[in-house]
Design a protein around this motif. Structure first.
Motif, mmCIF file in Angstrom:
data_model
loop_
_atom_site.group_PDB
_atom_site.id
_atom_site.type_symbol
_atom_site.label_atom_id
_atom_site.label_comp_id
_atom_site.label_asym_id
_atom_site.label_seq_id
_atom_site.Cartn_x
_atom_site.Cartn_y
_atom_site.Cartn_z
ATOM 1 N N UNK A 50 0.835 -1.201 0.000
ATOM 2 C CA UNK A 50 0.000 0.000 0.000
ATOM 3 C C UNK A 50 0.871 1.253 0.000
ATOM 4 N N UNK A 51 1.956 1.242 0.766
ATOM 5 C CA UNK A 51 2.866 2.395 0.739
ATOM 6 C C UNK A 51 3.398 2.627 -0.668
ATOM 7 N N UNK A 52 3.749 1.545 -1.357
ATOM 8 C CA UNK A 52 4.240 1.681 -2.728
ATOM 9 C C UNK A 52 3.166 2.275 -3.635
ATOM 10 N N UNK A 53 1.932 1.811 -3.497
ATOM 11 C CA UNK A 53 0.855 2.313 -4.355
ATOM 12 C C UNK A 53 0.520 3.766 -4.063
ATOM 13 N N UNK A 54 0.759 4.202 -2.831
ATOM 14 C CA UNK A 54 0.482 5.583 -2.440
ATOM 15 C C UNK A 54 1.654 6.520 -2.712
ATOM 16 N N UNK A 55 2.774 5.962 -3.148
ATOM 17 C CA UNK A 55 3.952 6.789 -3.405
ATOM 18 C C UNK A 55 4.668 7.233 -2.150
ATOM 19 N N UNK A 56 4.488 6.502 -1.061
ATOM 20 C CA UNK A 56 5.152 6.837 0.203
ATOM 21 C C UNK A 56 6.572 6.296 0.183
ATOM 22 N N UNK A 57 7.504 7.107 0.654
ATOM 23 C CA UNK A 57 8.923 6.739 0.646
ATOM 24 C C UNK A 57 9.219 5.754 1.778
ATOM 25 N N UNK A 58 8.901 4.486 1.534
ATOM 26 C CA UNK A 58 9.041 3.467 2.576
ATOM 27 C C UNK A 58 10.502 3.222 2.960
ATOM 28 N N UNK A 59 11.425 3.543 2.052
ATOM 29 C CA UNK A 59 12.846 3.386 2.377
ATOM 30 C C UNK A 59 13.296 4.382 3.439
ATOM 31 N N UNK A 60 12.548 5.475 3.601
ATOM 32 C CA UNK A 60 12.967 6.549 4.504
ATOM 33 C C UNK A 60 12.465 6.384 5.933
ATOM 34 N N UNK A 61 11.696 5.325 6.212
ATOM 35 C CA UNK A 61 11.186 5.101 7.569
ATOM 36 C C UNK A 61 12.356 4.955 8.537
ATOM 37 N N UNK A 62 12.291 5.668 9.646
ATOM 38 C CA UNK A 62 13.382 5.638 10.634
ATOM 39 C C UNK A 62 13.032 4.796 11.850
ATOM 40 N N UNK A 63 11.728 4.701 12.173
ATOM 41 C CA UNK A 63 11.281 3.978 13.358
ATOM 42 C C UNK A 63 9.998 3.212 13.035
ATOM 43 N N UNK A 64 9.855 2.026 13.615
ATOM 44 C CA UNK A 64 8.613 1.265 13.544
ATOM 45 C C UNK A 64 8.182 0.977 14.974
ATOM 46 N N UNK A 65 6.932 1.309 15.305
ATOM 47 C CA UNK A 65 6.414 1.080 16.658
ATOM 48 C C UNK A 65 5.181 0.184 16.576
ATOM 49 N N UNK A 66 5.239 -0.951 17.253
ATOM 50 C CA UNK A 66 4.119 -1.885 17.289
ATOM 51 C C UNK A 66 3.283 -1.642 18.539
ATOM 52 N N UNK A 67 1.953 -1.651 18.381
ATOM 53 C CA UNK A 67 1.080 -1.482 19.541
ATOM 54 C C UNK A 67 0.834 -2.798 20.267
ATOM 55 N N UNK A 68 0.807 -3.903 19.501
ATOM 56 C CA UNK A 68 0.626 -5.246 20.070
ATOM 57 C C UNK A 68 0.956 -6.244 18.977
ATOM 58 N N UNK A 69 0.810 -7.539 19.265
ATOM 59 C CA UNK A 69 1.385 -8.542 18.391
ATOM 60 C C UNK A 69 0.382 -9.315 17.538
ATOM 61 N N UNK A 70 -0.847 -8.896 17.469
ATOM 62 C CA UNK A 70 -1.801 -9.568 16.600
ATOM 63 C C UNK A 70 -1.358 -9.469 15.143
ATOM 64 N N UNK A 71 -1.728 -10.483 14.360
ATOM 65 C CA UNK A 71 -1.235 -10.596 12.988
ATOM 66 C C UNK A 71 -1.569 -9.379 12.131
ATOM 67 N N UNK A 72 -2.776 -8.817 12.316
ATOM 68 C CA UNK A 72 -3.163 -7.696 11.459
ATOM 69 C C UNK A 72 -2.450 -6.397 11.810
ATOM 70 N N UNK A 73 -1.518 -6.474 12.753
ATOM 71 C CA UNK A 73 -0.703 -5.301 13.104
ATOM 72 C C UNK A 73 0.798 -5.553 12.920
ATOM 73 N N UNK A 74 1.177 -6.782 12.576
ATOM 74 C CA UNK A 74 2.607 -7.121 12.566
ATOM 75 C C UNK A 74 3.089 -7.895 11.345
ATOM 76 N N UNK A 75 2.221 -8.522 10.563
ATOM 77 C CA UNK A 75 2.702 -9.503 9.597
ATOM 78 C C UNK A 75 3.540 -8.909 8.472
ATOM 79 N N UNK A 76 3.406 -7.634 8.158
ATOM 80 C CA UNK A 76 4.226 -7.043 7.093
ATOM 81 C C UNK A 76 5.552 -6.491 7.614
ATOM 82 N N UNK A 77 5.848 -6.706 8.887
ATOM 83 C CA UNK A 77 7.141 -6.265 9.408
ATOM 84 C C UNK A 77 8.271 -6.980 8.673
ATOM 85 N N UNK A 78 8.150 -8.294 8.494
ATOM 86 C CA UNK A 78 9.174 -9.041 7.762
ATOM 87 C C UNK A 78 9.231 -8.585 6.302
#
Length: 255
Positions: free
Chosen positions: A42-70
């Motif tokens: 989705x970031x790619x389709x929106x033109x968001x510079x995903x390479x520039x992300x400096x921090x990732x913060x997870x709220x909890x570990x359910x799959x719908x919040x974490x599976x694209x981390x890898x």
């Protein structure tokens, strides 16, 4: 600060909404809050510079919040030339470090050793982390899973609060009091209410306590979109309400 809702959906597959992911840009900080399935594409389709992300913060570990981390980590290593070399900080509640180990084991390659430094910082409720550029990230325990937290992102006088997944909690409303944007989950209509998520009625009650300048709603299951969410919330909260979609954004001017 700029907030962009990359993924506003849930565990229910949707052609319009991918899983939870929200980007805050402030100064040199690029903070991705949650990284559920579909977020990277989705970031790619929106033109968001995903390479520039400096921090990732997870709220909890359910799959719908974490599976694209890898997916994100592998994209940084193999999805662009030159590959990422800048360090990244992974933030989350207690158990985040172990989660990264489990993901590495599942995918057969260490997500800590892809050519860029990965720092894991586990944040306890009540603690704050300096993200640089005058940006501070703070956490509050919320009732959803054992580890679940909400996040507050502050820079100067500006503040965004993201509930993550949560049940109604008056303490969360007090903690979010006066924020510029309250990004709140709004999962299900009252007729389908469950103890671990918010209904529009509960979003209205939460916003009535917090009195944000803008209430933005995310994490919408399809049935909740069949009711008049704005009218229900207006019974308790008279401020502006945005029903966020993937790619929705708002700019918060510095003061």
């Amino acid at each position: 600060m700029r907030l962009t809702t990359i993924g506003t959906g849930t565990a229910a597959p949707s052609p319009a909404r991918v899983n939870s992911a929200h980007l805050v840009e402030a100064g040199d900080a690029r903070l991705l809050m949650d990284c559920g399935s579909g977020a990277v594409f989705r970031m790619a389709s929106l033109g968001i510079a995903w390479m520039d992300i400096t921090h990732v913060a997870l709220t909890h570990f359910h799959a719908d919040h974490t599976t694209d981390l890898a997916t994100l980590f592998f994209a940084w290593r193999y999805g662009w030339l030159p590959a990422r070399s800048a360090p990244v900080e992974l933030i989350g509640p207690a158990g985040t470090d172990a989660l990264l180990d489990r993901m590495s084991a599942a995918f057969g390659a260490s997500l800590r050793d892809l050519g860029f430094a990965v720092t894991v910082r586990e944040i306890a409720p009540g603690d704050s982390i300096d993200l640089g550029s005058g940006v501070t990230l703070s956490a509050l325990k919320v009732p959803h899973t054992e580890e679940s937290v909400a996040y507050s992102v502050e820079r100067g006088a500006r503040r965004i609060v993201y509930t993550g997944d949560t049940a109604f909690d008056g303490a969360l409303g007090i903690w979010a009091s006066g924020c510029d944007v309250l990004l709140a989950e709004c999962s299900l209509p009252k007729a389908m209410a469950v103890p671990s998520h918010l209904t529009p009625e509960e979003c209205g009650a939460l916003a009535a306590i917090a009195a944000p300048r803008l209430l933005a709603l995310t994490h919408l299951y399809p049935p909740v979109e069949l009711v008049d969410i704005r009218a229900i919330i207006a019974e308790q909260f008279g401020g502006p309400v945005a029903l966020a979609a993937d790619g929705w954004s708002t700019e918060i001017e510095d003061q």
